[in-house]
Design a protein around this motif. Structure first.
Motif, PDB file in Angstrom:
ATOM      1  N   ARG A  71      70.750  72.499   8.688  1.00 61.78           N
ATOM      2  CA  ARG A  71      70.342  72.836  10.187  1.00 61.78           C
ATOM      3  C   ARG A  71      71.494  72.557  11.287  1.00 61.78           C
ATOM      4  NH1 ARG A  71      64.897  72.591   9.443  1.00 61.78           N
ATOM      5  NH2 ARG A  71      64.032  71.514   7.643  1.00 61.78           N
ATOM      6  N   TRP A  72      71.549  73.850  11.955  1.00 62.27           N
ATOM      7  CA  TRP A  72      72.559  73.853  12.941  1.00 62.27           C
ATOM      8  C   TRP A  72      72.198  74.778  14.111  1.00 62.27           C
ATOM      9  CZ3 TRP A  72      76.075  78.470  12.691  1.00 62.27           C
ATOM     10  CH2 TRP A  72      75.736  79.070  11.440  1.00 62.27           C
ATOM     11  N   THR A  73      72.900  74.791  15.184  1.00 58.18           N
ATOM     12  CA  THR A  73      72.651  75.744  16.330  1.00 58.18           C
ATOM     13  C   THR A  73      74.011  76.633  16.417  1.00 58.18           C
ATOM     14  OG1 THR A  73      73.552  74.126  17.817  1.00 58.18           O
ATOM     15  CG2 THR A  73      71.092  74.230  17.366  1.00 58.18           C
ATOM     16  N   SER A  74      73.740  77.690  17.065  1.00 55.56           N
ATOM     17  CA  SER A  74      74.961  78.583  17.110  1.00 55.56           C
ATOM     18  C   SER A  74      74.683  79.411  18.364  1.00 55.56           C
ATOM     19  CB  SER A  74      75.356  79.171  15.970  1.00 55.56           C
ATOM     20  OG  SER A  74      76.430  80.242  16.239  1.00 55.56           O
ATOM     21  N   CYS A  75      75.555  79.688  19.144  1.00 56.61           N
ATOM     22  CA  CYS A  75      75.642  80.675  20.224  1.00 56.61           C
ATOM     23  C   CYS A  75      77.040  81.477  20.597  1.00 56.61           C
ATOM     24  CB  CYS A  75      75.544  79.745  21.661  1.00 56.61           C
ATOM     25  SG  CYS A  75      76.616  79.173  22.237  1.00 56.61           S
ATOM     26  N   LYS A  76      76.675  82.652  20.962  1.00 56.38           N
ATOM     27  CA  LYS A  76      78.166  83.402  21.134  1.00 56.38           C
ATOM     28  C   LYS A  76      78.711  82.756  22.426  1.00 56.38           C
ATOM     29  CE  LYS A  76      75.544  87.550  19.982  1.00 56.38           C
ATOM     30  NZ  LYS A  76      75.047  88.678  20.584  1.00 56.38           N
ATOM     31  N   THR A  77      80.237  82.698  22.275  1.00 58.50           N
ATOM     32  CA  THR A  77      81.066  82.169  23.204  1.00 58.50           C
ATOM     33  C   THR A  77      82.042  83.421  23.742  1.00 58.50           C
ATOM     34  OG1 THR A  77      82.790  81.643  21.664  1.00 58.50           O
ATOM     35  CG2 THR A  77      81.335  79.974  22.105  1.00 58.50           C
ATOM     36  N   VAL A  78      82.178  84.279  23.086  1.00 63.74           N
ATOM     37  CA  VAL A  78      83.115  85.592  23.481  1.00 63.74           C
ATOM     38  C   VAL A  78      82.659  86.797  22.897  1.00 63.74           C
ATOM     39  CG1 VAL A  78      85.505  86.568  23.963  1.00 63.74           C
ATOM     40  CG2 VAL A  78      85.019  83.876  24.200  1.00 63.74           C
ATOM     41  N   GLU A  79      82.586  87.740  23.568  1.00 67.08           N
ATOM     42  CA  GLU A  79      82.170  89.086  22.996  1.00 67.08           C
ATOM     43  C   GLU A  79      83.062  90.178  23.524  1.00 67.08           C
ATOM     44  OE1 GLU A  79      78.091  90.487  21.964  1.00 67.08           O
ATOM     45  OE2 GLU A  79      77.743  89.126  23.755  1.00 67.08           O
ATOM     46  N   ASP A  99      72.827  77.865  26.212  1.00 65.01           N
ATOM     47  CA  ASP A  99      73.805  76.973  26.244  1.00 65.01           C
ATOM     48  C   ASP A  99      74.510  76.438  27.699  1.00 65.01           C
ATOM     49  OD1 ASP A  99      76.188  75.666  24.507  1.00 65.01           O
ATOM     50  OD2 ASP A  99      77.323  76.898  25.765  1.00 65.01           O
ATOM     51  N   ALA A 100      74.499  75.118  28.034  1.00 70.86           N
ATOM     52  CA  ALA A 100      75.061  74.678  29.137  1.00 70.86           C
ATOM     53  C   ALA A 100      76.233  75.155  29.507  1.00 70.86           C
ATOM     54  CB  ALA A 100      75.175  73.255  29.182  1.00 70.86           C
ATOM     55  N   GLU A 101      77.321  75.463  28.508  1.00 66.56           N
ATOM     56  CA  GLU A 101      78.639  75.792  29.034  1.00 66.56           C
ATOM     57  C   GLU A 101      78.730  77.324  29.235  1.00 66.56           C
ATOM     58  OE1 GLU A 101      82.917  75.824  26.398  1.00 66.56           O
ATOM     59  OE2 GLU A 101      81.428  74.279  25.883  1.00 66.56           O
ATOM     60  N   THR A 102      78.347  77.924  28.154  1.00 63.66           N
ATOM     61  CA  THR A 102      78.413  79.421  28.350  1.00 63.66           C
ATOM     62  C   THR A 102      77.097  80.245  28.965  1.00 63.66           C
ATOM     63  OG1 THR A 102      77.488  80.063  26.226  1.00 63.66           O
ATOM     64  CG2 THR A 102      79.805  79.504  25.976  1.00 63.66           C
ATOM     65  N   GLY A 103      76.148  79.521  29.151  1.00 59.85           N
ATOM     66  CA  GLY A 103      74.800  80.304  29.715  1.00 59.85           C
ATOM     67  C   GLY A 103      74.301  81.155  28.304  1.00 59.85           C
ATOM     68  N   ASN A 104      74.744  81.353  27.197  1.00 56.93           N
ATOM     69  CA  ASN A 104      74.374  82.329  26.237  1.00 56.93           C
ATOM     70  C   ASN A 104      73.192  81.668  25.460  1.00 56.93           C
ATOM     71  OD1 ASN A 104      76.221  84.284  27.099  1.00 56.93           O
ATOM     72  ND2 ASN A 104      77.684  83.517  25.622  1.00 56.93           N
ATOM     73  N   ASP A 105      72.577  82.597  25.040  1.00 59.37           N
ATOM     74  CA  ASP A 105      71.559  82.221  24.026  1.00 59.37           C
ATOM     75  C   ASP A 105      71.707  81.370  22.855  1.00 59.37           C
ATOM     76  OD1 ASP A 105      69.387  83.491  25.636  1.00 59.37           O
ATOM     77  OD2 ASP A 105      69.709  85.291  24.390  1.00 59.37           O
ATOM     78  N   VAL A 106      71.043  80.240  22.671  1.00 62.40           N
ATOM     79  CA  VAL A 106      71.484  79.405  21.700  1.00 62.40           C
ATOM     80  C   VAL A 106      70.395  79.451  20.423  1.00 62.40           C
ATOM     81  CG1 VAL A 106      71.500  76.960  20.717  1.00 62.40           C
ATOM     82  CG2 VAL A 106      72.337  77.458  22.840  1.00 62.40           C
ATOM     83  N   PHE A 107      70.863  79.638  19.138  1.00 62.35           N
ATOM     84  CA  PHE A 107      69.877  79.901  18.262  1.00 62.35           C
ATOM     85  C   PHE A 107      69.749  78.593  17.046  1.00 62.35           C
ATOM     86  CE2 PHE A 107      70.878  84.101  19.816  1.00 62.35           C
ATOM     87  CZ  PHE A 107      69.659  84.501  19.875  1.00 62.35           C
ATOM     88  N   ALA A 108      68.516  78.139  16.907  1.00 57.90           N
ATOM     89  CA  ALA A 108      68.613  77.020  15.916  1.00 57.90           C
ATOM     90  C   ALA A 108      68.427  77.928  14.543  1.00 57.90           C
ATOM     91  CB  ALA A 108      67.135  76.422  16.119  1.00 57.90           C
TER      92      ALA A 108
END
Length: 162
Positions: free
Chosen positions: A69-77, A48-57
């Protein structure tokens, strides 16, 4: 709130350790294995360009005869107490998992703020919103059942390895 905007909270309670539940729920790639009625496929899709976290399709479904069909990534842990994510594609928005140990149980809450951007859902939401919400809760009920099975599988494996 526009017709295609949804807020859908879910509460679960499971007998487990908070760290174990957090580990399961924070491993997005594992969803297709332990929650197969809903998550048909998940694979890494870059950073992800904003968070640098892995994106999953993600390819998912509910009880109704359509797929998302969507993508998701963690923003805060904040392990093991909270995990936030963002979504884009057929579902676009954000969600937050919250975990609280309560004796031998874990109280789990998922707050899902999402726009149904798949054209079918977007245009039919004004008249079928209750049906689409019901479909989401069907999927979350499968998740609760699947989490119980995953916890039992892990505990059985622990006993077998002793």
């Amino acid at each position: 709130m526009a017709a295609h905007e949804y807020y859908m909270p879910t509460n679960w309670r499971v007998r487990a350790d908070i760290w174990e539940v957090y580990e399961i729920c924070s491993d997005f790639e594992g969803y297709a294995r332990w929650w197969p009625e809903v998550y048909l496929g998940i694979h890494a899709a870059g950073k992800d360009a904003e968070t640098g976290n892995d994106v999953f399709a993600i390819l998912s479904k509910g009880k109704l005869p359509y797929k998302l069909r969507w993508t998701s990534c963690k923003t805060v842990e904040n392990a093991p107490h909270a995990l936030s994510l963002k979504a884009a594609g057929d579902l676009a928005g954000r969600g937050t998992w919250k975990f609280e140990q309560d004796g031998e149980y874990v109280n789990i809450r998922f707050d899902w703020y999402v726009n149904a951007d798949k054209p079918l859902l977007k245009y039919l939401s004004p008249i079928l919103k209750p049906v689409f919400r019901s479909n989401h809760y069907w999927a979350m009920d499968r998740g609760r059942e699947s989490l119980d099975r995953e916890l039992a599988r892990r505990h059985k494996a622990e006993v077998s390895n002793r």
